[in-house]
Design an enzyme around this catalytic site. Structure first.
Site, PDB file in Angstrom:
ATOM      1  N   SER A  72       0.825  -1.209   0.000  1.00 41.84           N
ATOM      2  CA  SER A  72       0.000   0.000   0.000  1.00 41.84           C
ATOM      3  C   SER A  72       0.861   1.261   0.000  1.00 41.84           C
ATOM      4  CB  SER A  72      -0.914  -0.001   1.221  1.00 41.84           C
ATOM      5  OG  SER A  72      -1.655  -1.190   1.278  1.00 41.84           O
TER       6      SER A  72
HETATM    7  N1  SAH Z   1      -0.483  -4.534   4.038  1.00 43.24           N
HETATM    8  C1  SAH Z   1       0.007  -5.149   2.851  1.00 43.24           C
HETATM    9  C2  SAH Z   1      -1.085  -5.149   1.814  1.00 43.24           C
HETATM   10  C3  SAH Z   1      -0.902  -6.165   0.787  1.00 43.24           C
HETATM   11  S1  SAH Z   1      -2.230  -6.249  -0.390  1.00 43.24           S
HETATM   12  C4  SAH Z   1       1.205  -4.385   2.341  1.00 43.24           C
HETATM   13  O1  SAH Z   1       1.233  -3.161   2.454  1.00 43.24           O
HETATM   14  O2  SAH Z   1       2.106  -5.014   1.800  1.00 43.24           O
HETATM   15  C5  SAH Z   1      -3.394  -7.281   0.462  1.00 43.24           C
HETATM   16  C6  SAH Z   1      -2.952  -8.662   0.805  1.00 43.24           C
HETATM   17  O3  SAH Z   1      -4.087  -9.357   1.307  1.00 43.24           O
HETATM   18  C7  SAH Z   1      -2.435  -9.491  -0.376  1.00 43.24           C
HETATM   19  O4  SAH Z   1      -1.163  -9.966  -0.069  1.00 43.24           O
HETATM   20  C8  SAH Z   1      -3.437 -10.622  -0.488  1.00 43.24           C
HETATM   21  O5  SAH Z   1      -2.888 -11.844  -0.897  1.00 43.24           O
HETATM   22  C9  SAH Z   1      -3.973 -10.701   0.918  1.00 43.24           C
HETATM   23  N2  SAH Z   1      -5.279 -11.345   1.038  1.00 43.24           N
HETATM   24  C10 SAH Z   1      -6.360 -11.233   0.231  1.00 43.24           C
HETATM   25  N3  SAH Z   1      -7.362 -12.005   0.690  1.00 43.24           N
HETATM   26  C11 SAH Z   1      -6.907 -12.611   1.821  1.00 43.24           C
HETATM   27  C12 SAH Z   1      -7.465 -13.520   2.755  1.00 43.24           C
HETATM   28  N4  SAH Z   1      -8.716 -13.978   2.635  1.00 43.24           N
HETATM   29  N5  SAH Z   1      -6.705 -13.932   3.781  1.00 43.24           N
HETATM   30  C13 SAH Z   1      -5.432 -13.492   3.941  1.00 43.24           C
HETATM   31  N6  SAH Z   1      -4.850 -12.633   3.090  1.00 43.24           N
HETATM   32  C14 SAH Z   1      -5.573 -12.184   2.043  1.00 43.24           C
END
Ligand code: SAH
Length: 233
Positions: A72
C-alpha cells in the site's frame, strides 16, 4: 574510475529518502500520532519491496509485490496505523500480510501482531524480511484471513488490508469489547475505509475515507476460490 557505491552510502540514501517521505507524505498530510511517525521513520520500507523496485520504495505510491498484489501507499499505511489507535499493549490481528511492511509498523506500535496471508510465496518473503528487521513479536499464518484467527482471539485491534464486500462475521466476533477494527468495505475498485468499534451494547461504525485495496479473497470476502491457495504445497 568512479568507485562503486558501498553499502553504507546506500543505507544513508535510503535513510534520507525515508526522512523525506515522512515529512512530505506523512506529516504534511496530517498524520499526528508521534508513535506512528517514529515507526515510519524506522522501518526500512525498501526491504519490503522487490529488489528491482528498491529505488521507488519511498515514492508516494503503491507498488507491485508479485502475485497481482501490492504494498500500500505510505500515507494509507500511516493513516490506517493511526486510525486503529494503538498505545503499545495490544494484541492485533492483521489480515493480508502482503509485503509485511504494515506488519512491521504494527509490531512497533502494539505488543503482539498476528498476521494472516493467503498466498504462500508472499508470506514466505514477508516472513524473511520481518525476521531480518527483527520483528520478534509477529506471528504469521498461511490461511484464509476472512475467518480471522479464532484460536488467538479475541483481539484488541483488527486491521484488514484487503477490500471486502462486507465486514466478515468472524472478524466481528473476534473483536474484543472496547476493541477497534479498521477495514475497507465496498466493491473491487473502490471501498470506504471504516472504523468499527465494539462496545457492550454492540458495534458502531465510522466512515474514514475512500480507498482502493486489492480484494479480500475468501469464504467471507470475494469469490470463494475453487483451489484454496493456502492449501497449495
Ligand atoms: N499490508 C500489505 C497489503 C498487501 S495487499 C502491504 O502493504 O504489503 C493485500 C494482501 O491481502 C495481499 O497480499 C493478499 O494476498 C492478501 N489477502 C487477500 N485475501 C486474503 C485472505 N482472505 N486472507 C489473507 N490474506 C488475504
Amino acid at each position: 574510475m568512479k568507485p562503486r557505491q558501498s553499502a553504507p552510502h546506500i543505507t544513508l540514501d535510503y535513510l534520507k529518502a525515508r526522512e523525506k517521505m515522512v515529512k512530505e507524505q506523512i506529516i504534511n498530510r496530517g498524520i499526528k500520532d508521534p508513535r506512528v511517525i517514529a515507526a515510519m521513520e524506522q522501518v526500512p520500507r525498501h526491504l519490503f519491496v522487490p529488489e528491482t523496485l528498491h529505488g521507488q520504495a519511498y515514492n508516494d505510491s503503491a507498488l507491485p509485490i508479485g502475485e497481482g498484489q501490492t504494498i500500500s501507499q505510505p500515507i494509507m499505511v500511516a493513516f490506517m496505523s493511526e486510525a486503529v489507535g494503538l498505545r503499545g499493549d495490544e494484541r492485533v490481528l492483521e489480515i493480508g500480510t502482503g509485503s509485511g511492511y504494515q506488519t512491521a509498523l504494527l509490531a512497533r506500535l502494539a505488543d503482539r501482531v498476528y498476521s494472516v496471508e493467503r498466498i504462500r510465496s508472499l508470506l514466505e518473503r514477508a516472513r524473511k524480511v520481518l525476521d531480518l528487521v527483527q520483528c520478534r513479536n509477529v506471528i504469521t499464518k498461511l490461511f484464509d484471513g476472512s475467518f480471522g484467527w479464532k484460536e488467538e482471539g479475541p483481539f484488541d485491534a483488527i486491521l484488514v488490508t484487503a477490500g471486502s464486500p462486507e465486514i466478515p462475521k468472524p472478524l466481528m466476533d473476534q473483536l474484543k469489547i472496547g476493541g477497534t477494527m479498521v477495514i475497507p468495505v465496498g466493491n473491487k475498485n473502490f471501498q470506504r475505509l471504516l472504523r468499527v468499534r465494539r462496545n457492550r451494547r454492540g458495534f458502531s461504525q465510522e466512515y474514514l475515507r475512500e480507498c482502493n485495496f486489492v480484494a479480500l479473497v475468501g469464504e467471507h470476502g470475494w469469490e470463494k476460490p475453487a483451489r484454496k491457495d493456502y492449501e497449495r504445497v
